[in-house]
Motif scaffolding. Sequence first.
Motif, PDB file in Angstrom:
ATOM      1  N   CYS A  65      39.038 -23.413  52.269  1.00 27.97           N
ATOM      2  CA  CYS A  65      39.385 -22.671  53.483  1.00 27.97           C
ATOM      3  C   CYS A  65      38.404 -21.519  53.691  1.00 27.97           C
ATOM      4  O   CYS A  65      38.090 -20.777  52.752  1.00 27.97           O
ATOM      5  N   HIS A  67      38.899 -18.858  55.176  1.00 27.17           N
ATOM      6  CA  HIS A  67      39.538 -17.543  55.158  1.00 27.17           C
ATOM      7  C   HIS A  67      39.345 -16.923  53.773  1.00 27.17           C
ATOM      8  O   HIS A  67      38.506 -16.067  53.595  1.00 27.17           O
ATOM      9  N   LEU A  68      40.062 -17.397  52.789  1.00 30.78           N
ATOM     10  CA  LEU A  68      39.933 -16.816  51.450  1.00 30.78           C
ATOM     11  C   LEU A  68      39.753 -17.882  50.368  1.00 30.78           C
ATOM     12  O   LEU A  68      39.966 -17.609  49.191  1.00 30.78           O
ATOM     13  N   GLY A  69      39.394 -19.089  50.780  1.00 27.65           N
ATOM     14  CA  GLY A  69      38.973 -20.085  49.808  1.00 27.65           C
ATOM     15  C   GLY A  69      40.034 -20.973  49.196  1.00 27.65           C
ATOM     16  O   GLY A  69      39.755 -21.669  48.220  1.00 27.65           O
ATOM     17  N   CYS A  70      41.220 -20.987  49.744  1.00 30.09           N
ATOM     18  CA  CYS A  70      42.244 -21.909  49.215  1.00 30.09           C
ATOM     19  C   CYS A  70      41.854 -23.355  49.500  1.00 30.09           C
ATOM     20  O   CYS A  70      41.106 -23.634  50.429  1.00 30.09           O
ATOM     21  N   CYS A  83      46.135 -25.174  55.803  1.00 29.23           N
ATOM     22  CA  CYS A  83      46.015 -24.343  54.613  1.00 29.23           C
ATOM     23  C   CYS A  83      47.360 -23.686  54.306  1.00 29.23           C
ATOM     24  O   CYS A  83      47.931 -23.000  55.167  1.00 29.23           O
ATOM     25  N   CYS A  85      47.978 -21.231  52.309  1.00 33.98           N
ATOM     26  CA  CYS A  85      47.937 -19.826  51.875  1.00 33.98           C
ATOM     27  C   CYS A  85      48.313 -18.853  52.981  1.00 33.98           C
ATOM     28  O   CYS A  85      49.184 -18.008  52.787  1.00 33.98           O
ATOM     29  N   HIS A  86      47.665 -18.968  54.145  1.00 33.18           N
ATOM     30  CA  HIS A  86      47.964 -18.026  55.228  1.00 33.18           C
ATOM     31  C   HIS A  86      48.089 -18.736  56.566  1.00 33.18           C
ATOM     32  O   HIS A  86      48.009 -18.103  57.612  1.00 33.18           O
ATOM     33  N   GLY A  87      48.199 -20.055  56.535  1.00 39.15           N
ATOM     34  CA  GLY A  87      48.528 -20.790  57.750  1.00 39.15           C
ATOM     35  C   GLY A  87      47.377 -21.248  58.626  1.00 39.15           C
ATOM     36  O   GLY A  87      47.621 -21.728  59.735  1.00 39.15           O
ATOM     37  N   SER A  88      46.138 -21.118  58.173  1.00 40.84           N
ATOM     38  CA  SER A  88      45.043 -21.643  59.004  1.00 40.84           C
ATOM     39  C   SER A  88      45.189 -23.148  59.145  1.00 40.84           C
ATOM     40  O   SER A  88      45.610 -23.840  58.213  1.00 40.84           O
ATOM     41  N   PRO A 100      44.099 -17.560  60.369  1.00 42.66           N
ATOM     42  CA  PRO A 100      43.032 -16.558  60.384  1.00 42.66           C
ATOM     43  C   PRO A 100      41.643 -17.032  59.934  1.00 42.66           C
ATOM     44  O   PRO A 100      40.720 -16.219  59.883  1.00 42.66           O
TER      45      PRO A 100
HETATM   46 FE1  FES Z   1      43.425 -20.472  54.005  1.00 41.88          FE
HETATM   47 FE2  FES Z   1      43.953 -17.868  54.023  1.00 41.88          FE
HETATM   48  S1  FES Z   1      42.918 -19.007  52.495  1.00 41.88           S
HETATM   49  S2  FES Z   1      44.457 -19.343  55.510  1.00 41.88           S
END
Ligand code: FES
Length: 136
Positions: A65, A67-70, A83, A85-88, A100
Amino acid sequence: FILPSEKGEGGAIIAKDVLGNLIPASQILAEPVGTRALVAGLAGEPTYLTIQKDGIDRIGIVDNCTHLGCTFPWNGTDQEFQCPCHGSRYSADGSVLPGPAPLPLKLVNVVVKDNVILISPWTEIDPRTGETPWWV
Ligand code: FES
């Protein structure tokens, strides 16, 4: 049958599973059309391959991802990467739907040769944006 070297032309590597075992193209192609198969790609990055009617798509999508790599699953019902983690969410080609996440997913080149799946860096224009890829 002779396996190509681990590092081929243009920095290509052979797709493997998480245990480091080579994955023959025939194994991936035994799955139904539309399947997203996860393999270990460049630098071990989990990478989605897409099975199409005429074989494995030449574009692979890196499961990381922006955003932060999930890492994230493919949702076949919604036809999106989602994703946890934060819904992307990302479309089938890796473009960002709601963030995000700030950037589309990284792409790699996929070539099948003698039943071996070769993955190499994508350095040409990003077909989704028409621009130089953000990771180059
Ligand atoms: Fe995927 Fe934050 S790491 S939405």
